[in-house]
Design an enzyme around this catalytic site. Structure first.
Site, PDB file in Angstrom:
ATOM      1  N   HIS A  54     -48.197  10.551 -35.078  1.00  0.00           N
ATOM      2  CA  HIS A  54     -48.472  10.196 -36.456  1.00  0.00           C
ATOM      3  C   HIS A  54     -49.756  10.823 -36.978  1.00  0.00           C
ATOM      4  CE1 HIS A  54     -45.951   6.376 -35.692  1.00  0.00           C
ATOM      5  NE2 HIS A  54     -45.239   7.234 -36.394  1.00  0.00           N
ATOM      6  N   GLU A  62     -51.082   2.768 -30.642  1.00  0.00           N
ATOM      7  CA  GLU A  62     -51.070   4.146 -30.150  1.00  0.00           C
ATOM      8  C   GLU A  62     -52.454   4.745 -30.354  1.00  0.00           C
ATOM      9  OE1 GLU A  62     -49.272   6.200 -34.223  1.00  0.00           O
ATOM     10  OE2 GLU A  62     -47.951   5.818 -32.525  1.00  0.00           O
TER      11      GLU A  62
END
Length: 294
Positions: A249, A211
């Site tokens: 995150h 990601e």
């Protein structure tokens, strides 16, 4: 075969006596994990009855290891106590510490990961779903009923995408699925998992999920180019993420052109990795590679 976690793994749960600890211990037991007890100094000597199985509670990881032969611990304690919990496990000589807890300060993670490495303990996480070797063992919070045993390995920064790829490829199955965590500092990297899967004779292909943020995927691409002979299929989350915004995150922070999904995708493709635009397309690429169609 599997990596890091096998049917013979004996698992302790630090935090088993809490509500979340009991819930996830039940799920691990239902998946066939050999959970041998919990750790809580305030409740040492007691037992916890989970679905008809009385699990002992130990005062320390060292005591639990001596009594049961445990070689894995799952850490399900609040963030303020996580560093002490992992440090205790490492000092006891446990082989694998799976740190589910999210919200741990980065300086705490840096400290306990360094402490664990110095003592030979592998840390998965923090802020991760754990890992599962389907049909063998499940250490963490990964749903065990969405896939099956097989010959594909999976390493992912994202817990949700770990589950999605497991489900998308449930007909193919997995040797081991590892959610390494999305924090800026984690104990086990994509490269660590790629190395282990490369050495596992029962893993034929690896799925790598990344990601935006950081350079872990670019470093993984360089490692794949030099050291991985098995096919790798990738997916990078965040291709449509707006510029200049922190998303997901704690590690998903993009600075300038560094850490963008496009840069990661290009690095992986340059290393020979087939990269899907969506999880579903990624699963199709996996099937095509396994079938020899690409």
């Amino acid at each position: 075969m599997a990596i890091f976690l096998t049917k013979d793994s004996k698992v302790l749960v630090q935090g088993m006596t809490g509500a979340e600890g009991m819930k996830h211990t039940r799920r691990m037991l239902a998946a066939g994990t050999d959970v041998v007890g919990g750790v809580n100094p305030r409740k040492a000597g007691s037992t916890v009855d989970l679905d008809g199985r009385a699990l002992p509670v130990f005062g320390s990881v060292a005591e639990g290891m001596r009594s049961t032969g445990a070689d894995v611990t799952v850490v399900l304690v609040p963030p303020a106590f996580a560093a002490a919990a992992v440090g205790e496990a490492a000092d006891a000589g446990i082989g694998l510490a799976v740190v589910i807890t999210e919200g741990i300060p980065v300086h705490d993670s840096v400290a306990f990961i360094a402490r664990a490495r110095a003592r030979g303990t592998r840390v998965i996480g923090p802020n991760c779903p754990g890992l599962i070797s389907p049909g063998r063992s499940n250490a963490g919070i990964v749903p065990a009923d969405i896939t099956a045993p097989g010959r594909v390995g999976l390493v992912s920064r994202s817990g949700t995408l770990t589950y999605q790829l497991m489900h998308e490829l449930r007909d193919t199955g997995f040797s081991t699925c590892v959610g390494i965590g999305g924090d800026p500092v984690v104990g086990t990297s994509h490269i660590d998992c790629l190395t282990a899967f490369e050495e596992d004779p029962d893993t034929d292909l690896v799925v790598l999920v990344g990601e935006i943020g950081g350079d872990a995927e670019e470093r993984a691409a360089a490692h794949i180019r030099e050291h991985v002979t098995k096919p790798v299929v990738g997916y990078i989350a965040g291709l449509t993420a707006p510029e200049g915004r922190t998303m997901g995150h704690a590690g998903a922070t993009v600075s300038g052109s560094a850490g963008t999904a496009r840069a990661k995708k290009e690095a992986l493709e340059a290393a020979g990795v087939r990269v899907g635009a969506t999880p579903t397309e990624t699963a199709r690429l996996v099937r095509a590679v396994l079938d020899g169609r690409t």
